[in-house]
Design a protein around this motif. Structure first.
Motif, PDB file in Angstrom:
ATOM      1  N   SER A 122     -26.400 -13.414  -2.614  1.00  0.00           N
ATOM      2  CA  SER A 122     -25.122 -12.957  -3.141  1.00  0.00           C
ATOM      3  C   SER A 122     -23.966 -13.428  -2.266  1.00  0.00           C
ATOM      4  O   SER A 122     -22.938 -13.891  -2.770  1.00  0.00           O
ATOM      5  CB  SER A 122     -25.124 -11.431  -3.235  1.00  0.00           C
ATOM      6  N   ILE A 123     -24.138 -13.328  -0.962  1.00  0.00           N
ATOM      7  CA  ILE A 123     -23.096 -13.774  -0.031  1.00  0.00           C
ATOM      8  C   ILE A 123     -22.902 -15.284  -0.156  1.00  0.00           C
ATOM      9  O   ILE A 123     -21.771 -15.777  -0.217  1.00  0.00           O
ATOM     10  CB  ILE A 123     -23.456 -13.377   1.422  1.00  0.00           C
ATOM     11  N   THR A 124     -24.018 -16.010  -0.201  1.00  0.00           N
ATOM     12  CA  THR A 124     -23.939 -17.461  -0.326  1.00  0.00           C
ATOM     13  C   THR A 124     -23.263 -17.855  -1.633  1.00  0.00           C
ATOM     14  O   THR A 124     -22.403 -18.733  -1.655  1.00  0.00           O
ATOM     15  CB  THR A 124     -25.351 -18.080  -0.255  1.00  0.00           C
ATOM     16  N   ALA A 126     -21.179 -16.097  -3.422  1.00  0.00           N
ATOM     17  CA  ALA A 126     -19.759 -15.736  -3.370  1.00  0.00           C
ATOM     18  C   ALA A 126     -18.966 -16.772  -2.574  1.00  0.00           C
ATOM     19  O   ALA A 126     -17.886 -17.185  -2.993  1.00  0.00           O
ATOM     20  CB  ALA A 126     -19.598 -14.346  -2.753  1.00  0.00           C
ATOM     21  N   ARG A 127     -19.524 -17.209  -1.450  1.00  0.00           N
ATOM     22  CA  ARG A 127     -18.845 -18.237  -0.647  1.00  0.00           C
ATOM     23  C   ARG A 127     -18.751 -19.548  -1.409  1.00  0.00           C
ATOM     24  O   ARG A 127     -17.732 -20.236  -1.370  1.00  0.00           O
ATOM     25  CB  ARG A 127     -19.579 -18.459   0.672  1.00  0.00           C
ATOM     26  N   LEU A 128     -19.845 -19.906  -2.087  1.00  0.00           N
ATOM     27  CA  LEU A 128     -19.847 -21.158  -2.843  1.00  0.00           C
ATOM     28  C   LEU A 128     -18.776 -21.120  -3.926  1.00  0.00           C
ATOM     29  O   LEU A 128     -17.990 -22.057  -4.071  1.00  0.00           O
ATOM     30  CB  LEU A 128     -21.219 -21.407  -3.458  1.00  0.00           C
ATOM     31  N   TRP A 129     -18.706 -20.034  -4.699  1.00  0.00           N
ATOM     32  CA  TRP A 129     -17.724 -19.958  -5.772  1.00  0.00           C
ATOM     33  C   TRP A 129     -16.311 -19.865  -5.238  1.00  0.00           C
ATOM     34  O   TRP A 129     -15.372 -20.389  -5.839  1.00  0.00           O
ATOM     35  CB  TRP A 129     -18.042 -18.809  -6.728  1.00  0.00           C
ATOM     36  N   GLN A 130     -16.147 -19.214  -4.079  1.00  0.00           N
ATOM     37  CA  GLN A 130     -14.821 -19.168  -3.465  1.00  0.00           C
ATOM     38  C   GLN A 130     -14.398 -20.575  -3.039  1.00  0.00           C
ATOM     39  O   GLN A 130     -13.278 -21.000  -3.302  1.00  0.00           O
ATOM     40  CB  GLN A 130     -14.833 -18.223  -2.274  1.00  0.00           C
ATOM     41  N   ALA A 131     -15.321 -21.304  -2.409  1.00  0.00           N
ATOM     42  CA  ALA A 131     -15.025 -22.684  -1.985  1.00  0.00           C
ATOM     43  C   ALA A 131     -14.805 -23.572  -3.206  1.00  0.00           C
ATOM     44  O   ALA A 131     -13.890 -24.392  -3.224  1.00  0.00           O
ATOM     45  CB  ALA A 131     -16.169 -23.227  -1.131  1.00  0.00           C
ATOM     46  N   GLY A 188     -19.989 -20.446   5.936  1.00  0.00           N
ATOM     47  CA  GLY A 188     -21.274 -20.739   5.325  1.00  0.00           C
ATOM     48  C   GLY A 188     -21.812 -22.067   5.779  1.00  0.00           C
ATOM     49  O   GLY A 188     -22.250 -22.873   4.957  1.00  0.00           O
ATOM     50  N   ALA A 189     -21.789 -22.340   7.086  1.00  0.00           N
ATOM     51  CA  ALA A 189     -22.229 -23.638   7.595  1.00  0.00           C
ATOM     52  C   ALA A 189     -23.668 -23.930   7.232  1.00  0.00           C
ATOM     53  O   ALA A 189     -24.009 -25.045   6.828  1.00  0.00           O
ATOM     54  CB  ALA A 189     -22.047 -23.700   9.108  1.00  0.00           C
TER      55      ALA A 189
END
Length: 193
Positions: A122-124, A126-131, A188-189
Motif C-alpha cells: 500500500s505504501i509503495t 501510494a508513492r508510485l501513484w504520487q510520483a 521509495g528508493a
C-alpha cells in the motif's frame, strides 16, 4: 490472437461487417483492438473507464459502419473516437466525483497475505501513484499505453498519442527515469529500483 481469416484492407472488412459478417467484425477488432485499448488507457485514469471508452468506441463504429467517409482511414477514426469518448467520460466524471474523499478507501482488500506485506504494498503503491501524478500529462499517457498494451507497436502508439514514432523510445526512457527520480525523492528508493 486469432489467425487472419478475412483477407483485405479495412474497407473490405468494413463492407463485409456492414453486411453482417461476424468474421469480418472479429477481424476488425483483432486488428485495431490494441490501438483502441491503448488510447482508452492513455486518456482514462482507471481501467473501468478505459473499458467503457473501449466498448463505446466499438459501439459507435457498429452504428456508423456504412457512414465512414474514408474506410481505409479506420485506424485514425477509431483513435479520434476513443479520444473524444475519453474526454466525454472525463467531463461526466468531473460532475459526479466526490471531493475530499481518499481514493484508497475504494480499494478492494486482498486477503491472500499478511498485514505487513499489505501495508508495504500500500505504501509503495501510494508513492508510485504520487510520483506518477507529478509527471507531465504526456508522460502519463505514454507510460499508460506502454504498460497496458505492451504488444502495441510504436507506429500504433505514435498514431494513438500523436507523437513522432522516433521519439517514443527516448521519451519513454526519460519518463521512466523521471518517475524513478520522483519515487526516490518520496522515500521509495528500494521500490524505484
Amino acid at each position: 490472437m486469432r489467425e487472419v481469416r478475412e483477407v483485405g484492407g479495412s474497407a473490405a472488412l468494413l463492407h463485409s461487417a456492414a453486411r453482417g459478417s461476424a468474421q469480418a467484425w472479429e477481424e476488425l477488432v483483432d486488428r485495431n483492438g490494441p490501438v483502441v485499448w491503448g488510447v482508452a488507457r492513455a486518456y482514462c485514469s482507471n481501467p473501468a473507464d478505459a473499458e467503457d471508452v473501449y466498448q463505446a468506441t466499438w459501439l459507435l463504429l457498429a452504428e456508423n459502419l456504412e457512414r465512414l467517409r474514408s474506410p481505409d482511414a479506420l485506424s485514425g477514426w477509431l483513435v479520434t473516437t476513443a479520444r473524444r469518448e475519453s474526454a466525454r467520460l472525463a467531463r461526466a466524471r468531473q460532475r459526479e466525483a466526490p471531493t475530499g474523499v481518499d481514493p484508497s478507501l475504494f480499494d478492494v482488500p486482498d486477503h491472500d497475505d499478511g498485514p505487513e506485506s499489505k501495508a508495504l504494498r500500500s505504501i509503495t503503491a501510494a508513492r508510485l501513484w504520487q510520483a506518477f501524478g507529478q509527471l507531465s500529462q504526456r508522460c502519463q499517457q505514454l507510460l499508460r499505453v506502454l504498460a497496458v498494451a505492451p504488444e502495441t507497436s510504436y507506429a500504433q502508439v505514435s498514431e494513438a498519442l500523436g507523437m513522432a514514432r522516433g521519439t517514443i523510445g527516448p521519451k519513454r526512457s526519460r519518463c521512466l527515469a523521471l518517475l524513478r527520480q520522483r519515487m526516490t525523492s518520496l522515500g521509495g528508493a528500494e521500490e524505484a529500483a
